[in-house]
Design a protein around this motif. Sequence first.
Motif, PDB file in Angstrom:
ATOM      1  N   TYR A 420      34.344  13.687  14.928  1.00 17.85           N
ATOM      2  CA  TYR A 420      33.031  14.269  15.160  1.00 17.85           C
ATOM      3  C   TYR A 420      32.157  13.317  15.962  1.00 17.85           C
ATOM      4  O   TYR A 420      32.399  12.114  16.039  1.00 17.85           O
ATOM      5  N   TYR A 437      29.103  17.642  17.071  1.00 15.75           N
ATOM      6  CA  TYR A 437      30.037  18.233  18.018  1.00 15.75           C
ATOM      7  C   TYR A 437      31.463  17.907  17.614  1.00 15.75           C
ATOM      8  O   TYR A 437      31.802  16.760  17.300  1.00 15.75           O
ATOM      9  N   LEU A 455      33.047  27.482  23.256  1.00 14.48           N
ATOM     10  CA  LEU A 455      32.243  26.749  22.275  1.00 14.48           C
ATOM     11  C   LEU A 455      31.669  27.714  21.258  1.00 14.48           C
ATOM     12  O   LEU A 455      31.085  28.740  21.629  1.00 14.48           O
ATOM     13  N   ILE A 456      31.807  27.384  19.983  1.00 16.45           N
ATOM     14  CA  ILE A 456      31.161  28.146  18.911  1.00 16.45           C
ATOM     15  C   ILE A 456      29.980  27.333  18.396  1.00 16.45           C
ATOM     16  O   ILE A 456      30.166  26.224  17.872  1.00 16.45           O
ATOM     17  N   THR A 458      27.611  26.992  15.520  1.00 17.23           N
ATOM     18  CA  THR A 458      27.467  27.437  14.139  1.00 17.23           C
ATOM     19  C   THR A 458      26.058  27.099  13.666  1.00 17.23           C
ATOM     20  O   THR A 458      25.584  25.979  13.862  1.00 17.23           O
ATOM     21  N   HIS A 475      36.036  24.647   9.938  1.00 15.91           N
ATOM     22  CA  HIS A 475      35.809  24.356  11.352  1.00 15.91           C
ATOM     23  C   HIS A 475      37.131  24.094  12.082  1.00 15.91           C
ATOM     24  O   HIS A 475      37.300  24.490  13.245  1.00 15.91           O
ATOM     25  N   TRP A 478      39.095  26.745  13.772  1.00 15.07           N
ATOM     26  CA  TRP A 478      38.732  27.081  15.156  1.00 15.07           C
ATOM     27  C   TRP A 478      39.167  25.993  16.131  1.00 15.07           C
ATOM     28  O   TRP A 478      39.736  26.286  17.186  1.00 15.07           O
ATOM     29  N   THR A 479      38.907  24.737  15.810  1.00 19.23           N
ATOM     30  CA  THR A 479      39.232  23.668  16.768  1.00 19.23           C
ATOM     31  C   THR A 479      40.739  23.577  17.006  1.00 19.23           C
ATOM     32  O   THR A 479      41.178  23.232  18.105  1.00 19.23           O
ATOM     33  N   PHE A 483      39.052  25.973  20.249  1.00 19.16           N
ATOM     34  CA  PHE A 483      37.602  26.138  20.350  1.00 19.16           C
ATOM     35  C   PHE A 483      36.923  24.796  20.087  1.00 19.16           C
ATOM     36  O   PHE A 483      37.389  24.002  19.269  1.00 19.16           O
ATOM     37  N   ILE A 485      33.187  23.137  18.745  1.00 18.41           N
ATOM     38  CA  ILE A 485      32.123  23.564  17.831  1.00 18.41           C
ATOM     39  C   ILE A 485      30.907  22.663  17.997  1.00 18.41           C
ATOM     40  O   ILE A 485      31.037  21.439  18.087  1.00 18.41           O
ATOM     41  N   ASP A 487      27.929  22.187  15.541  1.00 20.25           N
ATOM     42  CA  ASP A 487      27.327  22.490  14.242  1.00 20.25           C
ATOM     43  C   ASP A 487      25.868  22.077  14.341  1.00 20.25           C
ATOM     44  O   ASP A 487      25.531  20.888  14.316  1.00 20.25           O
TER      45      ASP A 487
END
Length: 693
Positions: A420, A437, A455-456, A458, A475, A478-479, A483, A485, A487
């Motif tokens: 992260y 991120y 990119l999601i 959230t 998470h 998705w990654t 994807f 993310i 957050d």
Amino acid sequence: MLFRYLLAAAIQRVLFLGPLLFLSSCSNSPQESLIVNEGTPLPSPFAVTAPEREALPYGSWPSTISAESLVAGARGIGSLIADGESLYWLESRPEEAGRTTIMRRRADGEIEELLPSPFNVRTRVHEYGGGSLHVAGGVIWFANFSDQRVYRMRAGEDPIPITPESDFRYAGFVFDAKRNRLISIREDHTDGGEPRNALVAFSAEEESAQLVLFDESDFVSAPSLSPNGERIAFVSWNHPNMPWDDTLLHSARFAEDGSLAQLREHNPGQEESVVDPQWSTTGSLVVLADRSNWWAPYQVNGEDFKAIPLGLSQTEVGGPGWSIGSSYQLHDERVGSLYIARQGAVENLCLLDLQGQLRRIDIGATGIGSMALIDDRLYLTASFADKPGALLAIDISGELLETVRLTRDDALDPQWVPSYRQVSFPVGADEVAHGVYLPPQNPNAQGPLGDAPPLIVTVHGGPTSVASAGYRPDHYFWTSRGFAILDLNYRGSTGYGRDYRRALYKEWGVSDVEDAAAGARWLADQGLADRSRLLIRGGSAGGYTTLAAHAFTDTFAAGASYFGISDIEALARDTHKFESRYLDQLIGPYPEDKPLYVERSPIHHLDGFNAPLILLQGLDDPVVPPNQSEMIFEALRSRGVATAYVPFEGESHGFRKAKNQIAARYAELYFYSRVLGFDVADELPSINIENLN
């Protein structure tokens, strides 16, 4: 209504993706500057290829992280209570339809479950509950979800109700040993109007008459009894405030008949949030208050609040009182005072020792939950960036003594866990918003050279909650598929000080939407997201931001709203007591500011909805009634916008049942794949998508 999922802190006003430098939450020297839990450098912008990884389109990567694996063997652990040499805690289990049971670690180290099914420990006081368990002298008291009665039991015995069959709810139990009674918050729903909240006392042994101790406010919370049982402290507040706005701290002694005597208010007219009153073992009253912009500890004597110097900068010790019984401090005459301090997305455990020196107890965690001390062992729940959270036993130096219980039976191979990075980016005229991120991460796949991932964004609930840096397999679902993310910790999030938290006041539906769109565009500008495939998802208040982003911006290509609000005017007329006046702060008083409610409600701006949207909703939700999602779905369907509505029987505000959590995750992935036109490696159950073509 809106809003929950829990806490954050201050990131310096710098705009870059690399490691963030700031003061340690509790370094050995208050002046020491260092990097805390910063993760590892990220590729930018995905220009480096790994020969052993197959180049596949983002979103289509095969993943071993299934929706089933997110709930299999998962458990929530919290509400630690020390009783003699035994440790008790609550454990929630998605695979048992979200049932919460009582666990015990005996002095000999054996772990056992104490509560037989179908008993389920959960209170609905303030709807969000908390404070539903208490243990003293081997006696256990708990609130049972199905009937909201309080039960008494010992290990091996059947639970016996000690409160009447009535429309009462109870929480925040304190055992008054001198009078052999429980002191509790009681929420009275018997009259059918707005519930009445009070602090009450009743027999700890059997059903009996209940003595009202305090009922002079709209809300009461956080009762705490002094070690000698002679004094009590608690907080109260009135509409339209929330407990993070303006709370009163009370204390009192007890009269001979058990009622309160010498009741006093310690902070009248201060317009500050006081939370988590605790008594030290020497009998002094310590609270957490945000009078300096940051929640911090104070010792209270009358109306004198004396700051307890910790030497911390831009650090939050404390958080919003969504649930009852949340505690950020622990005091013990043998070791000193323990505090949970947050900076950005990371929490640290700090010890203020008996010599007045503050130091960080480093166990490699990114988050600290409940704490309990037994002899020289500190038990705590901890979350980590790269592995499942756990209930641990440590010593005061931070040495691990025992891993008592894991929050999951298995852990992902670290190759599936992305590093992260806390990010800050410009918003508005001259402001900054924050987030966490996560890049795509899969040991067997990589994106095509030169491409950027979808990119999601959230969006957490609350809006006063926070996106943290803890282990998040939901998470990684998705990654691992390609994807990225963001957050988002938009303006209004907790942990960045009161000013940042209140920056959303009167601006809900404006600043949060602006932050979501700005963060997505900013990452696209860095080459870390595909500008044509920006997605947004959120639940509760995050669901509202998702809907508002669709209505008022053209930034996002698709979105997912989990029990989100589409008509905030309807919400103002139809929600539970705890949040019934929250919108006074976030929007303005209703009905005086009705035009503003109409202006901010996505349901009244359907012309702006041009991007596909999936709506997921519990049919028993008292916070956001199902008609909120149904209205927006019908409106989009009639306008020809691609949309899907997925309702869930028996679910309230947030999905607790494993099968529904699985179905929701797959439905969302299926929806994205169809409306964005990419193939997925999974064999997904189909859902009905209106206007797909």
